[in-house]
Design a protein around this motif. Structure first.
Motif, PDB file in Angstrom:
ATOM      1  N   ALA A  66      22.705 -82.463  83.674  1.00  0.00           N
ATOM      2  CA  ALA A  66      22.475 -81.189  82.988  1.00  0.00           C
ATOM      3  C   ALA A  66      22.863 -80.054  83.925  1.00  0.00           C
ATOM      4  O   ALA A  66      23.430 -80.273  84.997  1.00  0.00           O
ATOM      5  CB  ALA A  66      21.010 -81.070  82.560  1.00  0.00           C
ATOM      6  N   ASP A  67      22.551 -78.815  83.515  1.00  0.00           N
ATOM      7  CA  ASP A  67      22.770 -77.650  84.361  1.00  0.00           C
ATOM      8  C   ASP A  67      21.581 -77.469  85.309  1.00  0.00           C
ATOM      9  O   ASP A  67      20.433 -77.651  84.896  1.00  0.00           O
ATOM     10  CB  ASP A  67      22.932 -76.403  83.506  1.00  0.00           C
ATOM     11  N   PHE A  68      21.867 -77.051  86.552  1.00  0.00           N
ATOM     12  CA  PHE A  68      20.821 -76.923  87.552  1.00  0.00           C
ATOM     13  C   PHE A  68      20.975 -75.644  88.373  1.00  0.00           C
ATOM     14  O   PHE A  68      22.093 -75.209  88.670  1.00  0.00           O
ATOM     15  CB  PHE A  68      20.861 -78.101  88.542  1.00  0.00           C
ATOM     16  N   LEU A  69      19.838 -75.062  88.740  1.00  0.00           N
ATOM     17  CA  LEU A  69      19.734 -74.103  89.838  1.00  0.00           C
ATOM     18  C   LEU A  69      18.845 -74.743  90.897  1.00  0.00           C
ATOM     19  O   LEU A  69      17.781 -75.282  90.585  1.00  0.00           O
ATOM     20  CB  LEU A  69      19.107 -72.791  89.382  1.00  0.00           C
ATOM     21  N   ILE A  70      19.279 -74.683  92.143  1.00  0.00           N
ATOM     22  CA  ILE A  70      18.518 -75.253  93.254  1.00  0.00           C
ATOM     23  C   ILE A  70      18.322 -74.157  94.288  1.00  0.00           C
ATOM     24  O   ILE A  70      19.293 -73.659  94.878  1.00  0.00           O
ATOM     25  CB  ILE A  70      19.254 -76.457  93.863  1.00  0.00           C
ATOM     26  N   LEU A  71      17.075 -73.759  94.500  1.00  0.00           N
ATOM     27  CA  LEU A  71      16.741 -72.703  95.459  1.00  0.00           C
ATOM     28  C   LEU A  71      16.034 -73.329  96.650  1.00  0.00           C
ATOM     29  O   LEU A  71      14.920 -73.850  96.527  1.00  0.00           O
ATOM     30  CB  LEU A  71      15.841 -71.654  94.810  1.00  0.00           C
ATOM     31  N   VAL A  72      16.695 -73.289  97.810  1.00  0.00           N
ATOM     32  CA  VAL A  72      16.126 -73.879  99.016  1.00  0.00           C
ATOM     33  C   VAL A  72      14.980 -73.003  99.506  1.00  0.00           C
ATOM     34  O   VAL A  72      15.130 -71.789  99.666  1.00  0.00           O
ATOM     35  CB  VAL A  72      17.190 -74.041 100.114  1.00  0.00           C
ATOM     36  N   THR A  73      13.831 -73.630  99.734  1.00  0.00           N
ATOM     37  CA  THR A  73      12.627 -72.904 100.145  1.00  0.00           C
ATOM     38  C   THR A  73      12.165 -73.234 101.561  1.00  0.00           C
ATOM     39  O   THR A  73      11.329 -72.520 102.112  1.00  0.00           O
ATOM     40  CB  THR A  73      11.484 -73.206  99.171  1.00  0.00           C
ATOM     41  N   GLY A  74      12.683 -74.319 102.144  1.00  0.00           N
ATOM     42  CA  GLY A  74      12.251 -74.684 103.482  1.00  0.00           C
ATOM     43  C   GLY A  74      13.196 -75.681 104.117  1.00  0.00           C
ATOM     44  O   GLY A  74      13.883 -76.452 103.433  1.00  0.00           O
TER      45      GLY A  74
END
Length: 303
Positions: free
Chosen positions: A47-55
């Motif tokens: 599917a479509d994804f957004l991945i926001l790195v937090t650490g």
């Protein structure tokens, strides 16, 4: 429908939805995407994804392109892409949505750059919106009435990302538009044809026009751009699935395994079997990239 929890329990060759409706919005952690601990090989996204790195610090391989990751890194990934994340304690919040999720809303998810390193007020605003989306998805899980809320929150997030400052366009606009039109046609037709003439006919232009546009944007000819896309799909399937090599070749328009082997070796630098044998090693061979992510350290390009 709003869902949370594990997003991706296993790698599959047919890109299943794992129980989610095509219009679902799901949130989770980066580890939910890994086929098994340690990311021994890439996973094909469904599917479509957004991945926001937090650490943490590490790298993501998106279609075999290494992208440096640290807090504030944002990845935009599309269905069918191959993803692997490497690095100790690399944490990220993941947002997943289906093909029909944003239907009727005035937002273009494809306008979001594939790779951005956020900072300052932009980073604060995106973190805030991703956090609120995650909280609401968890709070209202299973509540049909919350679907509209999540859809609009996702739309606002994507709109904000499309408005971030971008690298100035260095390629003349007509060539860029022609190249993007070609990429869309190639995306639909590469399993059936690798002939530039076929795409020129479909687009109503000459082979020379397509080649000029591709050279202006990528430095590669139209034929090379088409072959790049076929080789990329072959790499995805060899790295992330256990499909027989001959079957992969047939699905990409090579009835004879020997022809597929020669094509792959020419494009990638090693045989299909050698590529698969080394798939657990990060970036084991030279790779082709028909469409570099925008704002990526590797160079600009359309999504």
């Amino acid at each position: 429908m709003v869902t949370t929890g594990q997003l991706f329990p296993a790698t599959r060759t047919d890109l299943p939805t794992f129980g989610y409706d095509t219009d679902d919005i799901a949130t989770g952690a980066l580890g939910d995407l890994a086929p098994e601990p340690g990311w021994p090989r890439p996973v094909l996204l469904d599917a479509d994804f957004l991945i926001l790195v937090t650490g943490g610090h590490g790298s993501a391989e998106l279609d075999f392109r290494a992208l440096s990751c640290r807090p504030g890194t944002l990845l935009r990934a599309h269905p069918g892409q191959a993803l692997r994340c490497l690095g100790p304690q690399l944490d990220a919040t993941v947002v997943r949505w289906g093909a029909g999720t944003l239907s009727g809303l005035d937002v273009d998810p494809d306008a979001v750059p594939a790779y951005r390193q956020l900072a300052g007020e932009d980073e604060d605003a995106v973190i805030s919106e991703v956090t609120q989306l995650t909280v609401d998805a968890d709070r209202h899980a299973g509540v049909p009435a919350a679907t509209a809320l999540l859809r609009h929150q996702l739309a606002v997030l994507l709109l904000r990302l499309t408005l971030l400052p971008i690298v100035p366009e260095r390629t003349p606009r007509p060539e860029t538009e022609t190249f993007q039109r070609l990429c869309r046609e190639v995306e639909r037709g590469y399993p059936q044809s690798r002939r530039v003439d076929d795409y020129a006919t479909q687009l109503g232009c000459s082979v020379r026009t397509l080649t000029r546009a591709c050279l202006a944007v990528t430095g590669r000819s139209a034929k090379q751009v088409i072959d790049d896309r076929v080789a990329l799909q072959a790499c995805r399937l060899l790295a992330a699935t256990d499909e027989p090599v001959a079957r992969i070749g047939r699905g990409l328009g090579f009835p004879e395994p020997t022809n597929f082997g020669r094509f792959f070796t020419r494009e990638v630098g090693v045989s299909p079997g050698a590529f698969r044998a080394r798939r657990e090693q990060p970036l084991p061979v030279r790779m082709v990239h028909p469409r570099p992510p925008a704002d990526s350290p590797a160079g600009p390009g359309p999504a």
